[in-house]
Design an enzyme around this catalytic site. Structure first.
Site, short mmCIF file in Angstrom:
data_model
loop_
_atom_site.label_atom_id
_atom_site.label_comp_id
_atom_site.label_asym_id
_atom_site.label_seq_id
_atom_site.Cartn_x
_atom_site.Cartn_y
_atom_site.Cartn_z
N ILE A 215 40.65 -0.32 -61.29
CA ILE A 215 40.98 1.21 -61.93
C ILE A 215 42.51 0.58 -62.79
O ILE A 215 42.91 -0.29 -62.18
CB ILE A 215 41.59 2.31 -60.80
CG1 ILE A 215 41.70 3.48 -61.33
CG2 ILE A 215 42.58 1.69 -59.95
CD1 ILE A 215 41.55 4.88 -60.50
N GLU A 237 32.16 -0.24 -57.90
CA GLU A 237 32.46 1.33 -57.66
C GLU A 237 32.65 2.13 -58.75
O GLU A 237 32.26 3.23 -58.49
CB GLU A 237 33.96 1.03 -56.87
CG GLU A 237 34.63 2.40 -56.46
CD GLU A 237 35.99 2.08 -55.72
OE1 GLU A 237 36.06 1.21 -55.05
OE2 GLU A 237 37.11 2.94 -55.80
N GLY A 335 38.26 0.67 -53.13
CA GLY A 335 37.34 -0.21 -52.68
C GLY A 335 37.87 -1.65 -52.85
O GLY A 335 36.90 -2.53 -52.89
N1 COA Z 1 58.04 -2.30 -57.23
C1 COA Z 1 58.65 -0.97 -57.78
N2 COA Z 1 57.78 -0.41 -58.63
C2 COA Z 1 56.63 -0.82 -59.04
C3 COA Z 1 56.19 -2.19 -58.25
C4 COA Z 1 56.78 -2.80 -57.26
N3 COA Z 1 56.45 -3.95 -56.93
N4 COA Z 1 54.94 -2.24 -59.09
C5 COA Z 1 54.54 -1.60 -59.61
N5 COA Z 1 55.68 -0.58 -59.66
C6 COA Z 1 55.64 0.80 -60.48
C7 COA Z 1 55.62 0.18 -61.88
O1 COA Z 1 56.81 0.18 -62.58
C8 COA Z 1 54.95 1.58 -62.41
O2 COA Z 1 55.94 2.69 -62.57
P1 COA Z 1 56.30 3.02 -64.16
O3 COA Z 1 55.06 3.69 -64.83
O4 COA Z 1 57.61 4.19 -63.87
O5 COA Z 1 56.95 1.88 -64.75
C9 COA Z 1 54.05 2.25 -61.54
O6 COA Z 1 54.62 1.57 -60.09
C10 COA Z 1 52.51 1.92 -61.41
O7 COA Z 1 52.33 0.42 -61.67
P2 COA Z 1 51.14 -0.10 -62.57
O8 COA Z 1 51.07 -1.79 -62.27
O9 COA Z 1 51.35 0.27 -64.06
O10 COA Z 1 50.11 0.66 -61.75
P3 COA Z 1 48.47 0.72 -62.36
O11 COA Z 1 48.26 2.23 -62.99
O12 COA Z 1 47.99 -0.34 -63.32
O13 COA Z 1 47.80 0.94 -60.85
C11 COA Z 1 47.29 0.04 -58.50
C12 COA Z 1 47.86 -0.27 -60.11
C13 COA Z 1 47.62 -1.20 -58.07
C14 COA Z 1 48.25 1.18 -58.05
C15 COA Z 1 45.81 0.36 -58.59
O14 COA Z 1 45.17 -0.40 -59.33
C16 COA Z 1 45.50 0.82 -57.22
O15 COA Z 1 45.63 1.84 -56.74
N6 COA Z 1 44.87 -0.10 -56.63
C17 COA Z 1 44.31 -0.01 -55.18
C18 COA Z 1 42.92 0.58 -55.27
C19 COA Z 1 41.91 -0.23 -55.85
O16 COA Z 1 42.13 -1.50 -56.10
N7 COA Z 1 40.80 0.22 -56.00
C20 COA Z 1 39.55 -0.77 -56.56
C21 COA Z 1 38.48 -0.07 -57.03
S1 COA Z 1 38.62 1.34 -58.14
#
Ligand code: COA
Length: 434
Positions: A215, A237, A335
Site C-alpha cells: 500500500i 493481497e 499482509g
Molecule cells: N519517524 C517519525 N515519523 C515517521 C517515520 C519515522 N521513522 N516514518 C514515517 N513517518 C511519518 C512520515 O513523515 C509521514 O508523516 P507526514 O505525512 O506528516 O510527513 C507518515 O509517518 C507516513 O509515512 P509514509 O512513509 O509516507 O507512509 P506511507 O503512507 O507510504 O505508508 C506504511 C507506509 C509503512 C505505513 C504502510 O506501507 C503500511 O502500513 N505498511 C504495513 C502494512 C503492509 O505492509 N501491508 C502490505 C500489504 S497491503
C-alpha cells in the site's frame, strides 16, 4: 419460490435492517471499498437502541467514529488496522487494536472471536442469483459465510469480479438497494524520492517474476518503472490503478506463474474508478479470500515470487518497523509478513522493503541505531531480505551484524550518515572505512 421472489422479499431499508442487530452482538464491517456506508450510518444513528455492540473493522475508508463520546457504551470499537480516522482514539485508549497476520483473520474469527453479524456491499445478482463481493473478497467473504446475519447493500457501482467471489442471494438476510459511488484513494504524486526508489526496486525485478505490491506511493512508483519488463505475474493481497496499464500493455500476463497461470490473484482492490472498471467482469482477475492469497504456504508455490512493501523505520540489524511510531499505532501489519515469508520460501523469491531514507520532512533518519521506544518490530531481522531507499539497495538476508549495519549505512541519507558511522564504530569496535 424463485430466487427473484426471494430477493424481493428481503429488500428493506437500512433503518429496518439494523433493527435486527442486538446489544452484545459482534458486527464486522467489510474491508475498505466493501464497507456499506448507508447501513453503517443507520447503525450509528440508532445508537440508543444498543449497548455494547462490538464493531470490528480491518482497513476502513470510513469515518470510524464508533469511539466518539456520543457512542460510548453503545459501541465498542475493535480495530485491526489504524487509519487517520481512528489513530487518535486508539492512542487515547477509547478504541482497541488487535494485531494479527492478515491470512489468519478468517480462521481467528471462525474459531476464536465468533462475530455474528456481517455488513457488506455486493454487486447486483446475476441471472442465477449470485452477487459478487466485488472489490473486497479478502476476509470479507469467509467472515460473511460464517455470520448468523448478513446485511447487504446491493450497489450497481460494485464491480462484478470473478474468482471465488460470489454469494447466492439465499444466504443474505436483509438487502438494501442503494447505488453509492465506491470510495476512491486520492492520487498520490510520485516525487523524485519515490521515483528513485522505484528504479532501484525495478533493478531487482526480472522478467517472469510474480509480484505482490503493498500500500502507498511506492508501489505505484515501482509499477511505473516496469514498462520494459516481460511476462510478469500478480499474486497480491491488493491491487490499485498502477497495474491496469501494465496488464493492458501485456507486461503483466501471468504466463510464467507456477500456480494460477494466466490469472492475477488478488484479495482486494483499492484505487480509483480506473481500476474498479478494469476488474469488472474481467476473467483474468481471480479474486480469492485472504486465507488463500496471503497464506505463505500458497505464496511460496510461485517460483520467483517478489514481495514489495513499505516501512517506517529500520535499525542497524535490519529489524523493520512498519505499523507503529513509538506507542502510536500508525497502520497495521496487514499482509506484510505473510508475503515476506512466502517470498523468502519461494524458489528464486525475494522480499523487498522500501522506504524514503528520511521522514518528517527530512528531519529524521529512518535508518536508526535503535528503533523508537514503544515501536513494534513488524518484520524481524531473521525475515528481512532487501531494504531499498532512494540511495540504493541493502541485501540483509543471511548477513552478519557488521555486514547489515554497513549495507544500511550505505543507503542512509548523507545528513545522518556521520552519526550512524559513529554508532557502527562504537558497536563493532572498528573504523567504518576499513
Ligand atoms: N519517524 C517519525 N515519523 C515517521 C517515520 C519515522 N521513522 N516514518 C514515517 N513517518 C511519518 C512520515 O513523515 C509521514 O508523516 P507526514 O505525512 O506528516 O510527513 C507518515 O509517518 C507516513 O509515512 P509514509 O512513509 O509516507 O507512509 P506511507 O503512507 O507510504 O505508508 C506504511 C507506509 C509503512 C505505513 C504502510 O506501507 C503500511 O502500513 N505498511 C504495513 C502494512 C503492509 O505492509 N501491508 C502490505 C500489504 S497491503
Amino acid at each position: 419460490m424463485s430466487w427473484q421472489d426471494e430477493y424481493k422479499s428481503k429488500i428493506t431499508t437500512p433503518n429496518e435492517a439494523v433493527s435486527h442487530i442486538k446489544s452484545g452482538d459482534k458486527v464486522v464491517l467489510a474491508l475498505a471499498t466493501g464497507e456499506p456506508f448507508p447501513i453503517i450510518e443507520a447503525l450509528i444513528n440508532h445508537r440508543d437502541n444498543y449497548s455494547d455492540v462490538e464493531v470490528i473493522s480491518m482497513l476502513s475508508m470510513g469515518k470510524s467514529d464508533w469511539a466518539n463520546p456520543e457512542n460510548k457504551g453503545h459501541f465498542y470499537y475493535n480495530c485491526f488496522f489504524a487509519t487517520g480516522a481512528n489513530r487518535a482514539a486508539i492512542a487515547r485508549g477509547e478504541a482497541d487494536f488487535t494485531t494479527i497476520y492478515f491470512f489468519e483473520v478468517p480462521k481467528y474469527f471462525e474459531e476464536e472471536l465468533h462475530p455474528n453479524v456481517m455488513l457488506v456491499q455486493l454487486s447486483p445478482p446475476d441471472s442465477n442469483g449470485y452477487c459478487s463481493f466485488g472489490t473486497a473478497v479478502d476476509f470479507t467473504k469467509p467472515t460473511a459465510e460464517n455470520a448468523d446475519i448478513i446485511i447487504a447493500q446491493i450497489n450497481k457501482n460494485m464491480p462484478r469480479t470473478m474468482g471465488d467471489s460470489f454469494i447466492h442471494i439465499s444466504k443474505l438476510d436483509y438487502i438494501c438497494e442503494i447505488d453509492t459511488p465506491l470510495p476512491e484513494l486520492p492520487d498520490v504524486p510520485i516525487g523524485d524520492t519515490e521515483k528513485a526508489i522505484g528504479q532501484n526496486i525495478a533493478s531487482l525485478i526480472k522478467d517472469g517474476d510474480t509480484l505482490q505490491l503493498g500500500i502507498g506511493a511506492i508501489p505505484n512508483a515501482v509499477l511505473s518503472c516496469l514498462h520494459d519488463k516481460k511476462n510478469l505475474g500478480i499474486h497480491s493481497e491488493m491491487i490499485s490503478d498502477g497495474v491496469v496499464d501494465l496488464i493492458n500493455e501485456g507486461v503483466i500476463n501471468n504466463s510464467k506463474k507456477s500456480i494460477n497461470k494466466n490469472k492475477s490473484v488478488v484479495g482486494f482492490v483499492m484505487g480509483s474508478k480506473k481500476v474498479y472498471d478494469f476488474v469488472n467482469d474481467n476473467p483474468t482477475i481471480e479474486m480469492r479470500s485472504i486465507d488463500y492469497v496471503n497464506n505463505p504456504a500458497v505464496i511460496m508455490q510461485n517460483d520467483n515470487m517478489v514481495a514489495i512493501n513499505s516501512c517506517l523505520q529500520v535499525d542497524l540489524l535490519g529489524q523493520v518497523v512498519s505499523d507503529s511510531i513509538g506507542l502510536n499505532q500508525f497502520s497495521g501489519i496487514g499482509g506484510q509478513v505473510d508475503f515476506v515469508r512466502g517470498a523468502n520460501m519461494s524458489k528464486g523469491g525475494r522480499a523487498i522493503m522500501a522506504m524514503p531514507s528520511t521522514a518528517q520532512k527530512g528531519t529524521v533518519s529512518r535508518i536508526v541505531p535503535f528503533i523508537n521506544e514503544g515501536s513494534a518490530v513488524s518484520t524481524t531481522r531473521n525475515d528481512v531480505d532487501y531494504i531499498v531507499t532512494e540511495y540504493g539497495i541493502a541485501k540483509l538476508h543471511g548477513k552478519t551484524f557488521r555486514q547489515r549495519a554497513r549495507a544500511l549505512i550505505e543507503i542512509s541519507h548523507p545528513d545522518f550518515k556521520p552519526a550512524l558511522i559513529s554508532e557502527y564504530e562504537r558497536r563493532f569496535n572498528e573504523p567504518f572505512a576499513v
